[in-house]
Design a protein around this motif. Structure first.
Motif, PDB file in Angstrom:
ATOM      1  N   GLU A 151     -84.828 -89.426  -4.272  1.00  0.00           N
ATOM      2  CA  GLU A 151     -84.438 -90.835  -4.435  1.00  0.00           C
ATOM      3  C   GLU A 151     -84.492 -91.236  -5.906  1.00  0.00           C
ATOM      4  O   GLU A 151     -83.620 -91.934  -6.404  1.00  0.00           O
ATOM      5  N   GLN A 152     -85.513 -90.777  -6.591  1.00  0.00           N
ATOM      6  CA  GLN A 152     -85.639 -91.047  -8.030  1.00  0.00           C
ATOM      7  C   GLN A 152     -84.495 -90.391  -8.795  1.00  0.00           C
ATOM      8  O   GLN A 152     -83.977 -90.950  -9.757  1.00  0.00           O
ATOM      9  N   ALA A 153     -84.084 -89.214  -8.340  1.00  0.00           N
ATOM     10  CA  ALA A 153     -83.005 -88.483  -9.015  1.00  0.00           C
ATOM     11  C   ALA A 153     -81.711 -89.289  -9.036  1.00  0.00           C
ATOM     12  O   ALA A 153     -80.945 -89.215 -10.000  1.00  0.00           O
ATOM     13  N   LYS A 154     -81.473 -90.063  -8.000  1.00  0.00           N
ATOM     14  CA  LYS A 154     -80.266 -90.904  -7.953  1.00  0.00           C
ATOM     15  C   LYS A 154     -80.269 -91.921  -9.087  1.00  0.00           C
ATOM     16  O   LYS A 154     -79.219 -92.245  -9.645  1.00  0.00           O
ATOM     17  N   LYS A 155     -81.441 -92.403  -9.455  1.00  0.00           N
ATOM     18  CA  LYS A 155     -81.548 -93.378 -10.538  1.00  0.00           C
ATOM     19  C   LYS A 155     -81.278 -92.750 -11.904  1.00  0.00           C
ATOM     20  O   LYS A 155     -80.971 -93.446 -12.861  1.00  0.00           O
TER      21      LYS A 155
END
Length: 124
Positions: A53-57
């Motif tokens: 999920e952090q990678a999407k940011k």
């Protein structure tokens, strides 16, 4: 380390496909560098959904939980069967080095950013 590997070592090109295995601190910076470089498809792989999920940011356009999905199958699906133009391994695990190589298209570039034991070997 991550951004520099994108620009200085691999020299990611605009419109290309990038895979990053591992979304810790270095991996997130690989993703960010790929986005800055203009990569069209940026695939993040990890076994931790929170990190994905952090990678999407940080620029990932697609995420793959490699604990529950076949990374190679997902990369092939996202690249019309070709594989990634650039694959980065940001963990330092020999098995992940091999996975990065397997997910790279013919003529593509695999960049091993994560460090492993000096005595480790990989079989390709």
């Amino acid at each position: 380390t991550g951004v520099c590997s994108v620009f200085n070592r691999a020299q990611v090109t605009p419109g290309s496909t990038v895979l990053c295995i591992g979304t810790g601190g270095v991996g997130l910076n690989v993703l960010q560098g790929a986005r800055i470089a203009g990569a069209k498809t940026i695939i993040a792989a990890d076994i931790n959904d929170e990190k994905l999920e952090q990678a999407k940011k940080f620029g990932a356009t697609h995420v793959v939980n490699s604990r529950t999905q076949s990374l190679l199958k997902e990369v092939k699906k996202l690249t019309d069967g070709d594989g990634a133009d650039f694959a980065f391994e940001a963990i330092g695990l020999p098995d992940c080095y091999v996975e990065a190589l397997n997910c790279t298209c013919k003529g593509g570039t695999a960049c091993m950013v994560g460090l492993t034991e000096a005595t480790a070997t990989i079989t390709v």
